[in-house]
Structures are given as C-alpha cells and as structure tokens.
Write a protein that holds these residues in place. Structure first.
Motif, PDB file in Angstrom:
ATOM      1  N   ILE A 120     -14.035  13.218 -24.855  1.00 20.42           N
ATOM      2  CA  ILE A 120     -12.759  13.518 -25.517  1.00 20.42           C
ATOM      3  C   ILE A 120     -12.589  12.672 -26.781  1.00 20.42           C
ATOM      4  N   ILE A 121     -12.862  11.385 -26.657  1.00 17.85           N
ATOM      5  CA  ILE A 121     -12.684  10.487 -27.806  1.00 17.85           C
ATOM      6  C   ILE A 121     -13.718  10.813 -28.886  1.00 17.85           C
ATOM      7  N   GLY A 122     -14.977  10.967 -28.448  1.00 19.29           N
ATOM      8  CA  GLY A 122     -16.046  11.220 -29.414  1.00 19.29           C
ATOM      9  C   GLY A 122     -15.831  12.505 -30.183  1.00 19.29           C
ATOM     10  N   GLU A 123     -15.399  13.533 -29.478  1.00 26.72           N
ATOM     11  CA  GLU A 123     -15.184  14.812 -30.155  1.00 26.72           C
ATOM     12  C   GLU A 123     -14.137  14.657 -31.253  1.00 26.72           C
ATOM     13  N   SER A 124     -13.085  13.904 -30.983  1.00 18.59           N
ATOM     14  CA  SER A 124     -12.042  13.774 -31.998  1.00 18.59           C
ATOM     15  C   SER A 124     -12.517  12.903 -33.162  1.00 18.59           C
ATOM     16  N   VAL A 139     -15.734  20.720 -26.356  1.00 13.35           N
ATOM     17  CA  VAL A 139     -16.615  19.678 -26.892  1.00 13.35           C
ATOM     18  C   VAL A 139     -17.979  20.294 -27.189  1.00 13.35           C
ATOM     19  N   THR A 140     -18.436  20.140 -28.428  1.00 15.57           N
ATOM     20  CA  THR A 140     -19.744  20.695 -28.789  1.00 15.57           C
ATOM     21  C   THR A 140     -20.582  19.613 -29.467  1.00 15.57           C
ATOM     22  N   PHE A 141     -21.873  19.720 -29.325  1.00 19.15           N
ATOM     23  CA  PHE A 141     -22.764  18.721 -29.913  1.00 19.15           C
ATOM     24  C   PHE A 141     -23.711  19.365 -30.906  1.00 19.15           C
ATOM     25  N   ASP A 142     -24.049  18.612 -31.945  1.00 18.40           N
ATOM     26  CA  ASP A 142     -25.047  19.097 -32.894  1.00 18.40           C
ATOM     27  C   ASP A 142     -26.431  18.875 -32.319  1.00 18.40           C
ATOM     28  N   LEU A 143     -26.572  17.794 -31.588  1.00 19.54           N
ATOM     29  CA  LEU A 143     -27.867  17.475 -30.996  1.00 19.54           C
ATOM     30  C   LEU A 143     -27.721  17.282 -29.497  1.00 19.54           C
TER      31      LEU A 143
END
Ligand code: ARG
Length: 589
Positions: free
Chosen positions: A138-142, A262-266
């Motif tokens: 949650i924190i990282g996504e924001s 939440v989505t990631f590029d890698l």
C-alpha cells in the motif's frame, strides 16, 4: 506554477532588502494562529540577532513597506516580531484561476526524469502474505504513483522472496505426499511435465504443513535444508518443481495485488540475483572487504559515529546457503547494470532496519552504488489488532489478503444497504471501491513509521478522518455538478473564479493553494500521510463551504459559475490526490 508560499516570500524579499536586511529572512510559513492571520513570516526574529536590533522594529519596517501591496489585505507586525499576513481575495482568486488552467493544477514536475527504484511488496512465494506485505504494497504503490506524478521515472519492483528455505520445505513435503513424481526419480531422464503437480489451493496447504513438520521433525528439517541447497546449486528436477511453484504462486499473487490496485513494473526476485553472487563474493574478497570469521564470510560495516555497535554483514555462511543480504547485494548489481537508478527506495517493516544498513553500507563501500546516490529505507510499523498485538483474522489465523478485503467489503456493503436504496448489485460494486479506500486510507493516513490499530468500524465510517469520508465529499461534489448540468446551465466564460465573498469560501481557496507544496513535500519526506491530512482538511473545508453557501440557488449567474468552477477544482485536486494514494471514488454512495 510557483508555490504560493514561494510567491509570498518573493513579495516580502524587496521589503527586507529595501530596509537593509538580507532577503533570505523573507521566509513564509502557514500561520500557526489561523485566528490571527493566514501566513506568517518569522524572519525579523532571526534578523534581529544578526543586525542587533529589536525584532519588532524590523518587522514593522517590513510590514510598513508592504502596506497597500495588492497581494495582501493586511500585513502587520506584532510583538515580539512576527509579521502576520492575510492574502487579498483578488490575488487568491487569481491563483485559483491559474491552478484551474495549468496541467496537473500547476504542480511543478520536480522529478525531471530522475530514475528511482521502489522496492516494495516483497511477498514470499508460496508463503502466506502477512500484514507487513500488505503495508509495504500500500505504501510503496502510493510512493511510486506520487513520484511518477511529479515527473520521476519510477520503477516499481516487487522483489519476491523466491529463493529461500520455503522452497526446500515444499519440495520435501511434496516428496512425502507424492513420492512417485518423476522429480524424485533420480534415474529419470525425460522432460518434466508442463502441468504443475499441485493447484494453488494445495500449495497453500503444503507450505504450512511442511513448516509445522520441520519444527517437530529434525530429519525433515535437515532434508528441507538439503533440498534448498540442491535447488540453489542448480539441481534440475528441483529447478523444475521450483518453476511450477513460481508459476502457480505468481498467478495468485498478481491477482491479490491486482485487487489492491497494486501493479509492478518488474516482477523480479531473489532468484534473479543469484547469478551475480559468485563474482560478487570474489570481488569483495579482492577488494579486501570480505574476510573469514567463524567459518562465515563477512564484511565490516561499523562506522566511527555509530551510536550503537553494528555487527558485520554476513555474505556467505559456512554451508554456502544463499543469504538475504547477499541476494540484496546481487540485486543491486543487477539494477546498476540494467537500470542505473539515481535513487533507491526500499519499503519494509522496521525490523529490517539493520539488514538495510548493512546492505547499503557494503554497496557503497564496495563502490557498487555511487557515494551520492540516495539509498533510502522507509521503515513502517506494525498493523495491530484492537488487542494491540499484530493483526490476526477473526479466527486468529494468519491474515489472508482476500479474506481481509472480503471482510471490509462486506461491512461496507451492509452499511450501504442499511440506509440506501440502491440495488444490491450496485451496492456490491460500490462497496468494493469504498472498501479499498477504507483499507488504504486507514493505513496511509498514519505516519508510516508508527504502529497503528486496524479498526474496521472506524476505517469504514463515512465521518471523520477516513477514506470513505473523502470519497463521500467527492461524490457530493459530483452530485452538485450533475444537478447544475441538469438545470441546463453553462459556465460563464468571462469571469472565471471570482474573489471569495465568505470566510468559508476563502478558506477553501487557501486550502487548495497548498496542493503544490503538499505533494512535493510528501514525496521529499516519503510521507503519504501528509497527502491524507491535506485531503482531510480540504474535504472539511469544502463541506463547510457547502453548508454555508447556496450554490445551486445562487441567482447571480457569474457568482454561481465561479462557485461551480471552484468546486470542480476541489474535486479535481481531491481526485488527483486519491489517485496518487492508490484508490478511486465511486459515482454514487
Ligand atoms: N521478502 C522479504 C520479506 O518478506 C521482503 C523483501 C524486501 N525487499 C528487499 N529488497 N529485501 O521480508
């Protein structure tokens, strides 16, 4: 577009200079006495020391110099030497009109393409997600979204834990359950099946069973260790099982993260770092940094001004098993080679503090990362239950993300159905949107480093400092706007946003004018809670304005049009902020 505080400071500078004081004293902040003024400058107090004068004299000279300035309705010197400032309604309306016209409401894109790796999520493959993973996601996504919005080249990497003992545990448990699988037949030489030997449901059962067994059964534990080492040294049949575990888990993880928005590029992991490790170890030895200590290979990281004694970083254990720190160093080499980031941000719970100090120091000492490249560890506290202990589900077990989200959605659904007349189907959809906002805002509104209590009833409340309250405010604005449209009205083109005619209206504008500053600071300090605090105050400011103003009954068309523009701007800013926080507002609620 310039931040409002900057513009005010710039107006004050010539007044300091004209009276013979350095203009750097013209610093302006929000007032801490909103009953007296809107902004203040404390520069006269600091200047007094340097120029050996009374602060009030300096403040008076500056204030007098600025009397009649079009930016202010009032600028006064008060004891012992503050400069109190009220902005003129005209100037403020002008600022609103610029915000309305500018892309991103005038936000300065300070990132300028600087590349930042955000390492967050950090799920461990085939192991249950815990609240720490939830917070990290949650924190990282924001943080990622905010940076991107500010013009940074943000690259989010989930950095999966996919190379640890859990793999050996699963392999050996699988052997006990299905000894006839080809992977366990040493003489088998054919190709391995494409179909995984388990479903995600079975896999979820295998790991906890194996983990429990390893605690009671020493030989099983030893076998799991052995299998892990074999996998790590490239034993084909186990690599094949590992690949199945990865495929099955990843699909499930993507679904889980997806439902959190939440989505990631890698989607890299510890396993991707392994090929770097032999050279890494050799290099650290060659550079004289790594040395043998009690059978292990370690690198000293202590520095003179450390407040406590920091143990060396272990690079290789005597049995040769892969280590968490070594994997992180290998990952850094991979990132430097392929991405060459200007900044690193890692987001994990605070129990990993020492780990990251060690990794960062080794990376810099060995010259893998440039001395001036910031490496930041954002440490968060624990999400506790109402009992003050780390959050557990109702049945006391480990948290399953799906269940947690499900529980929140059900509670919101019931609340909607209680007092609304929407269809059950719409209520379900809306509940999902509100539930996510409740969960994320409940987390993000706390300073990350602090522990907080997961209080479902509070998080889903439509009142107070909650996600649903923010959404409710946005929905309320949407409904006013659609009524305005239904009245067949059109915005007046000539006048834009007019100077405020009430306290509540001016206050709403003052709040909106803080947006630029808040976004920038919140990224600089990696503090999404500052955005939450801002939109909470902004929502409050809007609702006070709404309650004291007849927007749709206003007869003066230009005034009404100005109101509509102002609340449209409010909606835009609120929506921008929640998008950065990682959630959305429904159409109705
Ligand atoms: N998998 C780790 C855990 O569950 C978190 C990974 C964090 N990132 C990193 N680069 N070490 O604790």
């Amino acid at each position: 577009m310039k931040k409002l505080l900057t513009s005010i400071a710039e107006a004050l500078k010539p007044a300091f200079a004209a009276n013979g004081y350095d203009e750097s004293y013209a610093k302006v902040t929000l007032s801490n006495r909103p009953d007296l003024c809107e902004y203040q400058c404390n520069g006269a107090m600091a200047a007094a020391k340097a120029y050996k004068k009374k602060p009030i004299d300096i403040a008076s000279q500056v204030a007098d110099h600025l009397s009649g300035h079009p930016m202010f309705t009032r600028i006064t010197a008060v004891m012992p030497g503050f400069i109190n400032i009220r902005l003129s309604e005209e100037y403020l309306a002008g600022y609103m009109n610029s915000m309305e016209k500018e892309p991103k409401f005038g936000l300065e894109e300070t990132g300028k393409g600087e590349r930042v790796i955000v390492d967050y999520g950090g799920a461990n493959v085939a192991k249950p997600l815990h609240v720490g993973h939830l917070r990290s996601a949650i924190i990282g996504e924001s943080v990622k979204r905010l940076g991107r919005f500010l013009g940074y080249d943000m690259i989010g990497d989930v950095h999966l834990g996919d190379w640890g003992l859990q793999m050996g545990l699963i392999i050996e448990e699988l052997r006990d359950r299905q000894p006839d699988l080809v992977y366990f037949d040493e003489s088998y030489e054919g190709a391995y099946p494409e179909e995984p030997p388990f479903t995600i449901g079975e896999l979820e059962d295998i790991y906890p069973a194996a983990s429990a067994k390893s605690k009671e059964d020493e030989t099983f534990k030893a076998r799991a260790h052995e299998a892990t080492l074999k996998l790590q040294s490239g034993y084909k049949p186990f690599k094949a099982i590992w690949q199945h575990i990865m495929n099955v888990s990843l699909a499930d993880l993507k679904k889980n993260y997806g439902s959190l928005g939440v989505t990631f590029d890698l989607w890299k992991g510890e396993s991707d770092a392994q090929s770097y490790i032999p050279d890494l170890i050799e290099d650290l030895q060659k550079k004289g940094l790594a040395y043998e200590s009690q059978g292990a290979l370690v690198v000293d990281i202590a520095q003179e001004n450390d407040s406590k004694e920091l143990p060396p970083c272990i690079i290789r254990k005597s049995d040769g098993a892969a280590l968490y720190a070594t994997s992180d160093l290998g990952t850094i080499l991979d990132r430097e080679k392929k991405l060459a980031p200007n900044r690193y941000i890692y987001i994990t719970d605070k129990r990993q503090e020492l780990h990251f100090i060690q990794v960062f120091r080794v990376a810099k000492k060995a010259g893998y990362v440039k001395e001036d490249t910031p490496m930041i560890h954002v440490m968060f506290g624990t999400m506790n239950g109402k009992d003050g202990k780390p959050f557990k589900t109702r049945d006391g077990g480990v948290m399953r993300l799906e269940n947690l989200i499900g529980e929140i959605n059900d509670a919101v659904y019931e609340r909607i159905m209680e007092n609304r007349t929407v269809s059950a189907e719409e209520a379900r959809k809306t509940a999902k949107i509100i539930g996510l906002a409740a969960l994320k805002y409940g987390d993000l509104s706390n300073q990350a480093s602090k522990d907080y209590v997961f209080d479902m009833d509070r998080f889903i409340s439509f009142e107070g400092n909650t996600g649903p309250y923010i959404l409710y405010t946005i929905v309320r604005i949407k409904s006013i706007l659609s009524k305005y449209q239904d009245m067949g009205k059109e915005l007046s083109q000539d006048s834009g946003i007019l100077p405020a005619v009430s306290e509540a209206e001016k206050n709403l504008m003052l709040l909106l004018a803080r947006y630029n500053e808040v976004m920038e600071n919140s990224f600089g300090e990696i503090a999404p809670h500052k955005i939450c605090q801002f939109i909470y105050e902004l929502s409050d400011g809007f609702n006070k304005f709404y309650n004291s103003t007849m927007i749709l009954k206003e007869e003066d068309e230009r005034r009404q049009s100005s109101y509509i523009r102002l609340i449209t701007l409010t909606k835009g800013v609120l929506e921008t902020c929640i998008d950065v926080l990682g959630f959305q507002a429904p159409e109705r609620m």
